[in-house]
Design an enzyme around this catalytic site. Structure first.
Site, PDB file in Angstrom:
ATOM      1  N   ARG A 157     -31.916  15.370   4.886  1.00 26.55           N
ATOM      2  CA  ARG A 157     -30.472  16.051   5.150  1.00 26.55           C
ATOM      3  C   ARG A 157     -29.569  14.900   5.841  1.00 26.55           C
ATOM      4  NH1 ARG A 157     -30.881  21.016   7.946  1.00 26.55           N
ATOM      5  NH2 ARG A 157     -31.335  19.716   9.893  1.00 26.55           N
ATOM      6  N   VAL A 192     -32.562  11.715  13.816  1.00 25.73           N
ATOM      7  CA  VAL A 192     -31.511  12.560  13.961  1.00 25.73           C
ATOM      8  C   VAL A 192     -31.574  13.698  12.489  1.00 25.73           C
ATOM      9  CG1 VAL A 192     -28.685  12.700  13.661  1.00 25.73           C
ATOM     10  CG2 VAL A 192     -29.794  10.598  14.592  1.00 25.73           C
ATOM     11  N   HIS A 193     -31.694  14.795  13.108  1.00 28.69           N
ATOM     12  CA  HIS A 193     -31.699  15.861  11.892  1.00 28.69           C
ATOM     13  C   HIS A 193     -31.081  17.363  12.097  1.00 28.69           C
ATOM     14  CE1 HIS A 193     -34.689  17.942  14.526  1.00 28.69           C
ATOM     15  NE2 HIS A 193     -34.458  19.039  13.829  1.00 28.69           N
ATOM     16  N   ARG A 194     -30.614  17.438  13.303  1.00 31.55           N
ATOM     17  CA  ARG A 194     -30.222  18.871  13.721  1.00 31.55           C
ATOM     18  C   ARG A 194     -28.683  19.116  13.000  1.00 31.55           C
ATOM     19  NH1 ARG A 194     -32.510  21.979  16.940  1.00 31.55           N
ATOM     20  NH2 ARG A 194     -34.186  21.048  18.471  1.00 31.55           N
TER      21      ARG A 194
END
Length: 380
Positions: free
Chosen positions: A236, A203-205
């Site tokens: 992030r 998960v990064h967006r």
């Protein structure tokens, strides 16, 4: 030709490797790293895994708001382009580095090549979609990874200089998978995983990590799945989990980001992949691993239509239902070419019109700006 290649983030490093090897057989490539991904786990390790040449320039831009980051990249890229005076600039994908490279080249009237052109999610709330649209509008040559991307460009009135070449990420998988599989047993043992008996999640967006409701929904779905999940956590994402105080269940193994070879090994041995990454969706398809996409849309609808990818968004019930019921059974047609895209790109560039080669000389009509900071951003 002298070619400036712009990279800045994980998918661009992967895409650059096979293209650089092909280009350097005949041309002089200058590799520029914007520094968008600056953490060792997101940058240096990829250069090592992929045996990429060291960047000729590292701009050291780092993270920041989209406008500030892109503007700083443009300013520093412009200095590099003035110094190098290339025959063309290559950008790839949909990152802020892509946008900055496209704008810097266009402002200086340097022919622009966009690798992975024509991809569309049709969601303009995604910064990546804006970056794609601008890069494609400015590019002179468009190299598409699927035939549908060619159709998207045609509907937007872009038909000149458009080529379906296949996906250079497939080239990379073809080249590096054997090395990844060699290191897989030790990696799985270290993480306490058994082949085919765990899920892999990424998960990064920003649309997911910066929205506590969406990120909370994803993690609630993960917690409700009674199967081991290995979760390489983007910096992030880790910060967001801490900031929002979101719980993590014991069966979710959060690990630091991994390099390309380790990621391929984890993907190849997973039972299922859950991701919001376009690159990981493609790698799942190449490897024949069922994929649940943690978004409401994807640039890769072909993979959904042939039954190897399912959009589940961020709703926990949909995530769990996808985990429980999704079992691809059909074939995997060669949507992304045959693993030789980089060779085609190099061949097309070698046969391109004169304005893309030695005869393109607009520099003589332009005045040079001050050069004070060039030494500051140039690597030894």
């Amino acid at each position: 030709m002298k070619i400036v290649s712009v990279v800045g983030a994980r998918p661009e490093f992967i895409q650059a490797a096979p293209v650089s090897f092909a280009l350097r057989q005949e041309h002089h490539e200058v590799l520029v790293h914007t520094g968008q991904h600056y953490d060792d786990a997101m940058s240096r390790i990829f250069f090592e895994d992929l045996d990429l040449p060291a960047p000729d320039y590292h701009l050291g831009v780092g993270s920041g708001p989209h406008g500030r980051q892109t503007g700083e990249m443009m300013a520093r890229l412009e200095e590099v382009l003035w110094k190098e005076r290339p025959d063309l600039v290559i950008v790839r994908g949909d990152t802020n580095s892509t946008l900055a490279g496209a704008l810097a080249a266009a402002k200086l009237h340097i022919p622009l090549v966009h690798i992975e052109a024509g991809e569309r999610s049709f969601n303009k709330f995604m910064p990546e979609e804006i970056n794609r649209l601008v890069a494609d509008r400015l590019a002179d040559l468009h190299f598409c990874i699927t035939r549908r991307a060619v159709q998207h460009l045609a509907r937007e009135g872009i038909t000149d200089g458009v080529f379906f070449v296949g996906d250079v990420m497939l080239d990379a998988v073809r080249l590096y998978l054997p090395s990844a599989l060699e290191r897989a047993p030790a990696l799985l043992e270290r993480l306490g995983l058994e082949p085919g008996r765990y899920l892999l999640a990424t998960v990064h967006r920003a649309g997911n990590t910066d929205d506590p409701r969406r990120l909370s929904g994803i993690l609630a779905g993960f917690r409700a799945i009674p199967e081991p999940i290995v979760f390489p956590v983007h910096p992030r994402t880790r910060q967001a989990i801490t900031r929002y105080g979101l719980p993590i269940a014991p069966h979710i193994q959060m690990i630091e980001p991994v390099g390309y070879l380790d990621m391929l090994a984890l993907e190849a041995h997973a039972r299922m992949i859950l991701t919001d990454s376009g690159g990981v969706q493609r790698e799942a398809y190449f490897l024949g691993i069922p994929c649940l996409t943690l978004r409401e849309e994807t640039e890769l609808m072909e993979t959904v239509e042939v039954g190897w990818n399912r959009l589940v968004g961020t709703d926990p019930q949909r995530i769990v239902e996808g985990w429980r019921c999704f079992r691809p059974l059909g074939p995997r047609p060669p949507l992304f070419g045959d693993g030789h895209a980089a060779e085609r790109i190099a061949a097309i560039l070698g046969q391109s019109p004169p304005r893309f080669g030695q005869h393109y000389r607009r520099w003589e009509a332009l005045s040079l700006p001050a050069q004070e900071s060039l030494e500051r951003i140039s690597l030894p």
